[in-house]
Design an enzyme around this catalytic site. Structure first.
Site, mmCIF file in Angstrom:
data_model
loop_
_atom_site.group_PDB
_atom_site.id
_atom_site.type_symbol
_atom_site.label_atom_id
_atom_site.label_comp_id
_atom_site.label_asym_id
_atom_site.label_seq_id
_atom_site.Cartn_x
_atom_site.Cartn_y
_atom_site.Cartn_z
ATOM 1 N N ASP A 196 -9.467 -8.411 7.074
ATOM 2 C CA ASP A 196 -8.971 -7.301 6.001
ATOM 3 C C ASP A 196 -9.548 -5.955 5.538
ATOM 4 O O ASP A 196 -9.331 -4.962 5.727
ATOM 5 C CB ASP A 196 -6.785 -7.553 6.279
ATOM 6 C CG ASP A 196 -7.044 -6.358 5.486
ATOM 7 O OD1 ASP A 196 -6.499 -5.268 6.193
ATOM 8 O OD2 ASP A 196 -6.749 -6.415 4.158
ATOM 9 N N LYS A 230 -5.845 1.329 7.846
ATOM 10 C CA LYS A 230 -6.558 0.854 8.345
ATOM 11 C C LYS A 230 -5.666 -0.596 8.669
ATOM 12 O O LYS A 230 -5.187 -0.908 7.535
ATOM 13 C CB LYS A 230 -8.037 0.732 7.908
ATOM 14 C CG LYS A 230 -7.842 0.513 6.298
ATOM 15 C CD LYS A 230 -7.663 -0.364 5.426
ATOM 16 C CE LYS A 230 -7.626 -1.940 6.232
ATOM 17 N NZ LYS A 230 -7.865 -3.277 4.970
ATOM 18 N N ILE A 263 0.526 -1.186 -0.034
ATOM 19 C CA ILE A 263 0.066 0.490 0.114
ATOM 20 C C ILE A 263 0.956 0.740 0.229
ATOM 21 O O ILE A 263 0.685 2.005 -0.726
ATOM 22 C CB ILE A 263 -1.048 0.016 1.641
ATOM 23 C CG1 ILE A 263 -2.201 1.191 0.873
ATOM 24 C CG2 ILE A 263 -0.418 0.233 2.353
ATOM 25 C CD1 ILE A 263 -3.378 0.564 -0.404
ATOM 26 N N SER A 270 11.599 1.573 7.403
ATOM 27 C CA SER A 270 11.498 -0.165 6.823
ATOM 28 C C SER A 270 12.402 -1.276 6.790
ATOM 29 O O SER A 270 13.298 -1.195 6.153
ATOM 30 C CB SER A 270 10.185 -0.266 5.329
ATOM 31 O OG SER A 270 10.167 -1.753 5.328
#
Ligand code: NAP
Length: 320
Positions: A173, A95, A19, A41
């Site tokens: 999800d 989210k 994403i 990351s």
């Protein structure tokens, strides 16, 4: 009105996976209100952007950073968000906003204490047909609602082991996106009365779920989430009213009305994309206002499903 140009918000992206690459990075590149300063990351990085393996390393190297957007799996989000808030950064949460309700409440309290913005984003609420659908429904009496979210997990979540672990939510999800739309569309609160969750015998999260909700006006709301759909992918919400039926399809991209007061099958809105542009506009607006937005209602419905739902074991899920 002030003609002063706003200083762009210097932001770091945390969790460079699907994403972050598909939506956050291109949206930030196109938004003059933000400057993507660096990423954090363990493995992922973006071309020409300074990259660090951890949030702490990124914040140490860029004390000037104003905000971070967390695009990691939900299980690690609270620790990252908490650290970023304590280091004086505004925080955008992908989210679902966390793995539990309590940890997100803790973040909201922390954000208030340190006077920073916390934005628990629900991208599907920014799909183009959602607001027009809400406006259409607000003039009618709702009789029933049906959510159908059926997709192929092998296509949409390849190699995402975290999604099958505790806190990964499994089929919820994507299902939570439907619930984020339903909680924005339906004018009155509703609550779960019955659920069945199907768990693959080798996994910690469900592959399918059926849910029945009711509300203060006792309208039935059903939801069917299934990750085993190999035919046409369906992300639809159908709402029957006293004056016609509204169908929100393609995850909120298209709204069509049928029957009685409206023309048969009239398309109300058919749009594309732009969800993340809307999310970042909202985040910038919240920062400018010095406030937070944390709506836990979609996550609460999922938590209720895990509390109340009957569990069935089903075939093992083998990805290859
Ligand atoms: P993903 O492809 O698995 O990416 C998540 C990335 O987070 C991983 O690549 C991993 O980076 C990184 N990560 C893990 N632990 C970390 C840590 N402690 N610090 C920093 N980075 C860490 O997952 P995704 O599909 O992008 O989904 C991420 C979140 O966005 C989920 O909550 C999901 O529900 C939400 N979301 C996804 C989509 C979608 O279409 N995929 C759409 C909307 C929202 P490394 O590879 O560097 O190890």
């Amino acid at each position: 009105m002030s003609t002063e140009t706003q200083t762009p918000i210097r932001i770091g992206l945390v969790g460079i996976g699907k994403i972050a690459r598909d939506q956050h990075a291109p949206t930030l590149a196109a938004d003059s209100g933000f400057v993507l300063t660096a990423t954090a990351s363990p493995h992922g990085r973006l071309l020409d952007i300074p990259a660090y393996p951890t949030l702490e390393a990124m914040l140490d190297a860029h004390p000037e950073m104003d905000a971070v957007a967390l695009c990691t799996p939900p299980q690690v989000r609270h620790g990252l968000a908490h650290s970023a808030l304590l280091r004086g950064k505004h925080v955008f949460l992908e989210k679902p906003p966390g793995a539990t309700l309590s940890e997100v409440e803790d973040l909201a309290a922390t954000a208030a204490r340190v006077n920073k913005t916390l934005f628990a984003s629900w991208h599907s609420r920014f799909a183009p047909a959602v607001e027009p659908a809400r406006a259409w429904l607000s003039e009618r009496r709702i009789v029933r609602a049906r959510i159908v979210w059926r997709e192929n997990v092998r296509v949409w979540h390849p190699g995402q082991d975290w999604i099958w672990r505790p806190g990964g939510l499994g089929v919820f999800d994507p299902g939570i996106n439907a619930l984020s739309i339903a909680t924005a569309l339906l004018p009155k609160p509703f609550f779960l009365t019955e659920a069945t969750l199907d768990f693959p015998e080798n996994r910690q999260a469900p592959i399918a779920a059926t849910l029945l909700f009711s509300g203060s006006d006792l309208i039935p709301i059903t939801a069917e989430f299934d990750w085993r759909e190999t035919g046409p992918q369906i992300w639809d919400i159908e709402i029957e009213t006293d004056d016609g039926r509204l169908r929100l399809s393609d995850g909120g991209a298209v709204a069509t009305v049928h029957g009685e007061g409206g023309a048969k099958g009239q398309v109300l809105v058919a749009g594309v994309g732009q969800e993340y542009a809307g999310l970042y506009r909202r985040f910038a607006g919240l920062i400018a206002l010095g406030t937070s937005e944390v709506d836990l209602s979609p996550l609460r419905h999922v938590a209720d499903a895990f509390l109340l739902g009957a569990r069935r074991l089903t075939d093992a899920f083998i990805e290859a």
